[in-house]
Design a protein around this motif. Structure first.
Motif, short mmCIF file in Angstrom:
data_model
loop_
_atom_site.label_atom_id
_atom_site.label_comp_id
_atom_site.label_asym_id
_atom_site.label_seq_id
_atom_site.Cartn_x
_atom_site.Cartn_y
_atom_site.Cartn_z
N THR A 20 0.83 -1.21 0.00
CA THR A 20 0.00 0.00 0.00
C THR A 20 0.86 1.25 0.00
O THR A 20 0.59 2.21 -0.75
N ASN A 21 1.90 1.26 0.83
CA ASN A 21 2.79 2.43 0.87
C ASN A 21 3.47 2.65 -0.48
O ASN A 21 3.57 3.79 -0.96
N SER A 22 3.94 1.56 -1.09
CA SER A 22 4.59 1.69 -2.40
C SER A 22 3.59 2.20 -3.44
O SER A 22 3.93 3.06 -4.27
N LEU A 23 2.37 1.68 -3.39
CA LEU A 23 1.35 2.12 -4.35
C LEU A 23 0.98 3.58 -4.12
O LEU A 23 0.76 4.33 -5.08
N ARG A 24 0.90 3.99 -2.86
CA ARG A 24 0.59 5.40 -2.58
C ARG A 24 1.67 6.32 -3.11
O ARG A 24 1.38 7.36 -3.72
N VAL A 25 2.94 5.94 -2.91
CA VAL A 25 4.04 6.74 -3.45
C VAL A 25 3.97 6.78 -4.97
O VAL A 25 4.17 7.84 -5.60
N LEU A 26 3.67 5.61 -5.57
CA LEU A 26 3.57 5.55 -7.03
C LEU A 26 2.45 6.44 -7.55
O LEU A 26 2.62 7.17 -8.54
N VAL A 27 1.29 6.40 -6.88
CA VAL A 27 0.16 7.22 -7.34
C VAL A 27 0.46 8.70 -7.19
O VAL A 27 0.16 9.51 -8.09
N GLU A 28 1.06 9.07 -6.06
CA GLU A 28 1.40 10.48 -5.86
C GLU A 28 2.38 10.96 -6.94
O GLU A 28 2.21 12.04 -7.52
N ARG A 29 3.38 10.13 -7.21
CA ARG A 29 4.35 10.51 -8.25
C ARG A 29 3.70 10.52 -9.62
O ARG A 29 4.00 11.39 -10.46
N LEU A 30 2.80 9.57 -9.86
CA LEU A 30 2.10 9.52 -11.14
C LEU A 30 1.26 10.77 -11.35
O LEU A 30 1.30 11.39 -12.43
N LEU A 31 0.49 11.15 -10.34
CA LEU A 31 -0.34 12.35 -10.47
C LEU A 31 0.53 13.59 -10.69
O LEU A 31 0.19 14.46 -11.51
N GLN A 32 1.63 13.65 -9.96
CA GLN A 32 2.51 14.81 -10.12
C GLN A 32 3.15 14.83 -11.50
O GLN A 32 3.20 15.89 -12.16
N ASP A 33 3.64 13.66 -11.96
CA ASP A 33 4.31 13.61 -13.27
C ASP A 33 3.34 13.87 -14.41
O ASP A 33 3.66 14.60 -15.36
N THR A 34 2.15 13.25 -14.33
CA THR A 34 1.18 13.46 -15.41
C THR A 34 0.71 14.92 -15.46
O THR A 34 0.55 15.49 -16.55
N THR A 35 0.52 15.50 -14.29
CA THR A 35 0.13 16.92 -14.27
C THR A 35 1.22 17.79 -14.87
O THR A 35 0.95 18.71 -15.66
N GLU A 36 2.47 17.48 -14.51
CA GLU A 36 3.59 18.25 -15.05
C GLU A 36 3.72 18.04 -16.56
O GLU A 36 3.97 19.00 -17.31
N ASP A 37 3.54 16.80 -17.01
CA ASP A 37 3.64 16.53 -18.45
C ASP A 37 2.55 17.28 -19.22
O ASP A 37 2.82 17.86 -20.29
N LEU A 38 1.34 17.26 -18.70
CA LEU A 38 0.26 17.99 -19.37
C LEU A 38 0.52 19.49 -19.37
O LEU A 38 0.26 20.19 -20.37
N ARG A 39 1.06 20.00 -18.25
CA ARG A 39 1.35 21.43 -18.18
C ARG A 39 2.46 21.80 -19.17
O ARG A 39 2.37 22.83 -19.86
N VAL A 40 3.49 20.96 -19.26
CA VAL A 40 4.58 21.23 -20.19
C VAL A 40 4.08 21.18 -21.63
O VAL A 40 4.40 22.05 -22.46
N GLN A 41 3.28 20.15 -21.95
CA GLN A 41 2.77 20.04 -23.31
C GLN A 41 1.82 21.18 -23.63
O GLN A 41 1.81 21.70 -24.76
N CYS A 42 1.03 21.58 -22.65
CA CYS A 42 0.14 22.73 -22.87
C CYS A 42 0.95 23.99 -23.14
O CYS A 42 0.61 24.78 -24.04
#
Length: 373
Positions: free
Chosen positions: A273-295
């Motif tokens: 669960t802890n690993s998945l939570r870290v993964l999800v947090e990083r995923l949300l942060q990375d995807t948001t950053e990728d969308l912001r950069v592409q935008c």
């Protein structure tokens, strides 16, 4: 009357007969003289003892009584010793059982506390995963707006006419943005499925811990009630079959291993669960950053393209102004030329009239002289 021979009777031990023991023979005494036979005393001596026989039997009874008294005292001493030994052993065994029950209660309380702690941790982890699942769903919904904007821009750009229908940097960046959003949506869906699966596994592990914890609570209550029993307790009673070993009874090592395995499974799920939570947090942060950069990239491409279009439009407007100015000048020139042509009508009439009159000259006068030219 015939004479009878009188003999001494054998010793009879009534207690030995009552206890089922073989009777003891009378102690051997001095050989008694045989009674005489005679017709005068035959009726009085028949089936009677002599005084010596009576004393012999009396002494035998006394000796047997002394022996029995000694044996009874010995049995009493042994009984008292056995009673004291068994009472001491029973008290020691009971004290040891009480002590072991106390240690068992402490051990059950420890494992019960561990189970309770991990159940609370799994519950907190499950709630955190539910919150992450909600965030993933919201993030997935949030990608629909930029996806619709990008696809709408691509659709609108297909309606460009002529040479403006070009695959420029804006279109390339828009296509990249569409592909990026699609990949992010697929990744968010897979991650949400992983979160749902982990929530299910956490609940299964928590259910296993709850069952083990419930069993230990019951066992703790039973052992606690048993530990409170004493010899003066009024609620104790005989249970003859309670000491029999049951086939399904486990030993201490298997009992401990069962709880340790359950806790190990819970710890494994907590770590996952802890690993998945870290993964999800990083995923949300990375995807948001990728969308912001592409935008930002798309916006820069639009800005650059708009600047190019504005520059081209400005240059075209400047050329258009020049052309319009030239057209105006040419129109003025045309008017001037037309006026000049109109002004040449009178000289033309004069010249034509002169030529006509000169064509009327007779004979040799009709020559091509300098005025004619």
């Amino acid at each position: 009357m015939s004479s009878e021979v009188l003999v001494s009777r054998p010793h009879y031990d009534g207690r030995a007969v009552a206890q089922g023991l073989p009777g003891k023979d009378a102690p051997a005494g001095p050989e008694l003289p045989q009674p005489s036979s005679g017709s005068a005393t035959a009726g009085y001596r028949s089936a009677k003892y002599t005084p010596s026989e009576w004393f012999s039997n009396y002494r035998g009874v006394l000796e047997q009584a002394g022996t029995d008294h000694h044996e009874a005292r010995s049995v009493q001493r042994e009984s008292r010793t056995l009673n004291q030994d068994t009472e001491a052993a029973t008290g020691k065994s009971q004290a040891r059982g009480t002590r072991l029950l106390g240690e068992r209660l402490q051990e059950i309380h420890y494992w019960k506390s561990e189970l309770q702690r991990h159940m609370e941790q799994l519950l907190a982890d499950t709630e955190a995963l539910l919150a992450l699942k909600t965030r993933l769903e919201k993030a997935l919904d949030a990608t629909e707006t930029p996806f619709a904007i990008a696809t709408d821009n691509l659709t609108c750009r297909t309606r460009r006419l002529g040479p403006d229908l070009v695959r420029d940097s804006v279109e390339e960046e828009l296509l990249k943005e569409v592909d990026l959003i699609k990949s992010i949506q697929a990744l968010l869906k897979r991650t949400a499925a992983q979160v749902v699966s982990q929530i299910k596994m956490n609940r299964e592990a928590k259910l296993t811990l709850e069952l083990d914890w419930s069993d230990k609570c019951q066992a703790y209550n039973f052992d606690e009630n048993g530990g409170r029993h004493s010899n003066m307790s009024p609620d104790t009673q005989h249970h003859p079959s309670s000491a029999a070993m049951q086939e399904q009874v486990c030993n201490h090592s298997s009992w401990t291993k069962f709880t340790q395995d359950n806790l190990s499974k819970a710890v494994q799920e907590e770590q996952a669960t802890n690993s998945l939570r870290v993964l999800v947090e990083r995923l949300l942060q990375d995807t948001t950053e990728d969308l912001r950069v592409q935008c930002s990239t798309v916006n820069r491409a639009f800005s650059q393209r708009c600047a190019e279009l504005i520059e081209a439009k400005t240059q075209l407007e400047m050329k258009l102004a020049q052309i319009l100015e030239q057209i105006g000048a040419q129109e003025k020139n045309i008017v001037t030329l037309q006026q000049a042509i109109h002004n040449k009508e009178a000289p033309l009439r004069v010249a034509q009239s002169r030529l006509y009159l000169r064509s009327l000259r007779p004979n040799m006068e009709l020559c091509r002289d300098e005025p004619q030219f």
